[in-house]
Design a protein around this motif. Sequence first.
Motif, PDB file in Angstrom:
ATOM      1  N   GLN A  72     -20.015  14.102 -45.994  1.00  0.00           N
ATOM      2  CA  GLN A  72     -20.546  12.979 -46.763  1.00  0.00           C
ATOM      3  C   GLN A  72     -19.644  11.749 -46.750  1.00  0.00           C
ATOM      4  N   VAL A  73     -18.491  11.825 -46.086  1.00  0.00           N
ATOM      5  CA  VAL A  73     -17.528  10.721 -46.101  1.00  0.00           C
ATOM      6  C   VAL A  73     -18.141   9.437 -45.560  1.00  0.00           C
ATOM      7  N   ALA A  74     -18.801   9.502 -44.426  1.00  0.00           N
ATOM      8  CA  ALA A  74     -19.379   8.290 -43.831  1.00  0.00           C
ATOM      9  C   ALA A  74     -20.416   7.670 -44.758  1.00  0.00           C
ATOM     10  N   ARG A  75     -21.234   8.507 -45.373  1.00  0.00           N
ATOM     11  CA  ARG A  75     -22.260   8.008 -46.290  1.00  0.00           C
ATOM     12  C   ARG A  75     -21.618   7.336 -47.509  1.00  0.00           C
ATOM     13  N   VAL A  76     -20.602   7.947 -48.066  1.00  0.00           N
ATOM     14  CA  VAL A  76     -19.940   7.383 -49.244  1.00  0.00           C
ATOM     15  C   VAL A  76     -19.224   6.085 -48.887  1.00  0.00           C
ATOM     16  N   PHE A  77     -18.547   6.052 -47.736  1.00  0.00           N
ATOM     17  CA  PHE A  77     -17.910   4.809 -47.294  1.00  0.00           C
ATOM     18  C   PHE A  77     -18.954   3.710 -47.114  1.00  0.00           C
ATOM     19  N   GLY A  78     -20.095   4.054 -46.539  1.00  0.00           N
ATOM     20  CA  GLY A  78     -21.158   3.080 -46.335  1.00  0.00           C
ATOM     21  C   GLY A  78     -21.688   2.515 -47.638  1.00  0.00           C
ATOM     22  N   ILE A  79     -21.904   3.383 -48.608  1.00  0.00           N
ATOM     23  CA  ILE A  79     -22.387   2.929 -49.916  1.00  0.00           C
ATOM     24  C   ILE A  79     -21.318   2.069 -50.591  1.00  0.00           C
ATOM     25  N   ASP A  80     -20.072   2.498 -50.518  1.00  0.00           N
ATOM     26  CA  ASP A  80     -18.966   1.747 -51.104  1.00  0.00           C
ATOM     27  C   ASP A  80     -18.893   0.353 -50.495  1.00  0.00           C
ATOM     28  N   TRP A  81     -18.960   0.270 -49.175  1.00  0.00           N
ATOM     29  CA  TRP A  81     -18.888  -1.016 -48.479  1.00  0.00           C
ATOM     30  C   TRP A  81     -20.094  -1.885 -48.825  1.00  0.00           C
ATOM     31  N   ALA A  82     -21.293  -1.297 -48.807  1.00  0.00           N
ATOM     32  CA  ALA A  82     -22.510  -2.074 -49.082  1.00  0.00           C
ATOM     33  C   ALA A  82     -22.488  -2.636 -50.497  1.00  0.00           C
ATOM     34  N   LEU A  83     -22.095  -1.835 -51.473  1.00  0.00           N
ATOM     35  CA  LEU A  83     -22.024  -2.339 -52.845  1.00  0.00           C
ATOM     36  C   LEU A  83     -20.996  -3.458 -52.974  1.00  0.00           C
ATOM     37  N   SER A  84     -19.879  -3.310 -52.276  1.00  0.00           N
ATOM     38  CA  SER A  84     -18.871  -4.365 -52.304  1.00  0.00           C
ATOM     39  C   SER A  84     -19.452  -5.668 -51.753  1.00  0.00           C
ATOM     40  N   GLN A  85     -20.194  -5.567 -50.655  1.00  0.00           N
ATOM     41  CA  GLN A  85     -20.783  -6.765 -50.042  1.00  0.00           C
ATOM     42  C   GLN A  85     -21.846  -7.392 -50.930  1.00  0.00           C
TER      43      GLN A  85
END
Length: 133
Positions: A68-81
Amino acid sequence: LVGGRPLDRRTLAVLYLAWGVMAGGLAGFAVHSSPVPALIGSFVINAALAVSTVLWGALLQSAVPRDQVARVFGIDWALSQVLVPISYSVAGALADTTSTRTALLVAALVGLVCVPAMLIVKSARRMPEVRGV
Protein backbone atom coordinates in the motif's frame (compact mmCIF):
# COMPACT_ATOMS: atom_id res chain seq x y z
CA LEU A 1 22.38 13.07 8.94
CA VAL A 2 18.63 12.63 9.45
CA GLY A 3 18.23 9.76 7.00
CA GLY A 4 21.04 7.78 8.60
CA ARG A 5 19.37 7.62 12.01
CA PRO A 6 17.17 4.66 12.86
CA LEU A 7 13.50 5.34 13.51
CA ASP A 8 12.86 5.35 17.24
CA ARG A 9 10.55 6.98 19.79
CA ARG A 10 12.15 10.38 19.22
CA THR A 11 11.37 10.37 15.50
CA LEU A 12 7.86 11.78 15.93
CA ALA A 13 9.10 14.41 18.37
CA VAL A 14 11.75 15.53 15.89
CA LEU A 15 9.14 15.56 13.11
CA TYR A 16 6.76 17.73 15.16
CA LEU A 17 9.66 19.97 16.18
CA ALA A 18 10.63 20.43 12.53
CA TRP A 19 7.05 21.35 11.63
CA GLY A 20 6.98 23.85 14.50
CA VAL A 21 10.30 25.36 13.42
CA MET A 22 8.92 25.75 9.90
CA ALA A 23 5.93 27.65 11.27
CA GLY A 24 8.10 29.80 13.51
CA GLY A 25 10.44 30.57 10.62
CA LEU A 26 7.62 32.48 8.95
CA ALA A 27 8.06 35.12 11.63
CA GLY A 28 11.49 35.85 10.12
CA PHE A 29 9.72 37.06 6.99
CA ALA A 30 7.21 39.09 8.97
CA VAL A 31 9.66 41.06 11.10
CA HIS A 32 12.27 41.80 8.45
CA SER A 33 13.52 45.35 8.14
CA SER A 34 16.48 44.14 6.15
CA PRO A 35 17.12 41.04 4.07
CA VAL A 36 19.09 39.31 6.84
CA PRO A 37 16.13 38.13 8.99
CA ALA A 38 14.31 37.00 5.84
CA LEU A 39 17.39 35.04 4.75
CA ILE A 40 17.68 33.45 8.18
CA GLY A 41 13.96 32.62 8.17
CA SER A 42 14.29 31.07 4.71
CA PHE A 43 17.26 28.96 5.81
CA VAL A 44 15.46 27.79 8.95
CA ILE A 45 12.26 26.94 7.07
CA ASN A 46 14.08 25.02 4.34
CA ALA A 47 16.30 23.13 6.79
CA ALA A 48 13.25 22.10 8.81
CA LEU A 49 11.43 21.19 5.59
CA ALA A 50 14.30 18.92 4.57
CA VAL A 51 14.32 17.21 7.97
CA SER A 52 10.55 16.75 8.01
CA THR A 53 10.46 15.45 4.43
CA VAL A 54 13.07 12.79 5.16
CA LEU A 55 11.38 11.71 8.40
CA TRP A 56 7.86 11.70 6.92
CA GLY A 57 9.00 9.64 3.94
CA ALA A 58 10.85 7.19 6.17
CA LEU A 59 7.84 6.80 8.45
CA LEU A 60 5.49 6.20 5.53
CA GLN A 61 7.79 3.62 3.97
CA SER A 62 8.38 1.76 7.19
CA ALA A 63 4.94 1.94 8.82
CA VAL A 64 2.66 1.40 5.81
CA PRO A 65 2.27 -2.16 4.48
CA ARG A 66 4.49 -2.68 1.43
CA ASP A 67 1.61 -3.34 -0.95
CA GLN A 68 0.00 0.00 0.00
CA VAL A 69 3.03 2.33 0.12
CA ALA A 70 2.61 3.66 -3.42
CA ARG A 71 -1.09 4.30 -2.86
CA VAL A 72 -0.49 6.12 0.43
CA PHE A 73 2.32 8.21 -1.07
CA GLY A 74 0.02 9.10 -3.97
CA ILE A 75 -2.80 10.18 -1.67
CA ASP A 76 -0.36 12.13 0.51
CA TRP A 77 1.09 13.93 -2.53
CA ALA A 78 -2.33 14.62 -4.09
CA LEU A 79 -3.73 16.10 -0.89
CA SER A 80 -0.65 18.27 -0.53
CA GLN A 81 -1.13 19.56 -4.08
CA VAL A 82 -4.81 20.29 -3.44
CA LEU A 83 -4.19 22.11 -0.16
CA VAL A 84 -1.40 24.40 -1.44
CA PRO A 85 -3.65 26.59 -3.65
CA ILE A 86 -6.20 26.76 -0.84
CA SER A 87 -3.52 27.99 1.56
CA TYR A 88 -2.39 30.57 -1.02
CA SER A 89 -5.97 31.81 -1.33
CA VAL A 90 -6.44 32.12 2.41
CA ALA A 91 -3.05 33.80 2.90
CA GLY A 92 -3.71 36.19 0.01
CA ALA A 93 -7.15 37.13 1.32
CA LEU A 94 -5.75 37.71 4.82
CA ALA A 95 -2.86 39.80 3.48
CA ASP A 96 -5.31 41.79 1.34
CA THR A 97 -7.55 42.62 4.31
CA THR A 98 -4.72 43.30 6.76
CA SER A 99 -1.10 43.36 5.61
CA THR A 100 1.52 40.90 4.45
CA ARG A 101 3.32 41.20 7.77
CA THR A 102 0.13 40.43 9.70
CA ALA A 103 -0.67 37.46 7.44
CA LEU A 104 2.81 36.00 8.02
CA LEU A 105 2.57 36.52 11.78
CA VAL A 106 -0.88 34.90 11.87
CA ALA A 107 0.42 31.93 9.83
CA ALA A 108 3.40 31.55 12.18
CA LEU A 109 1.16 31.77 15.24
CA VAL A 110 -1.37 29.27 13.86
CA GLY A 111 1.42 26.83 13.06
CA LEU A 112 3.02 27.28 16.45
CA VAL A 113 -0.33 26.55 18.12
CA CYS A 114 -1.46 23.69 15.85
CA VAL A 115 1.73 21.62 15.94
CA PRO A 116 1.82 21.28 19.76
CA ALA A 117 -1.97 20.86 19.78
CA MET A 118 -1.53 17.68 17.74
CA LEU A 119 0.25 16.22 20.72
CA ILE A 120 -3.03 16.29 22.66
CA VAL A 121 -4.25 13.48 20.42
CA LYS A 122 -2.88 10.29 21.97
CA SER A 123 -2.56 8.42 18.65
CA ALA A 124 -0.50 11.31 17.23
CA ARG A 125 2.10 10.77 19.96
CA ARG A 126 2.37 7.01 19.45
CA MET A 127 5.14 5.79 17.19
CA PRO A 128 3.72 3.39 14.60
CA GLU A 129 5.05 -0.16 14.32
CA VAL A 130 7.83 -0.06 11.76
CA ARG A 131 9.32 -2.71 9.52
CA GLY A 132 13.01 -3.53 9.52
CA VAL A 133 13.90 -1.69 12.72
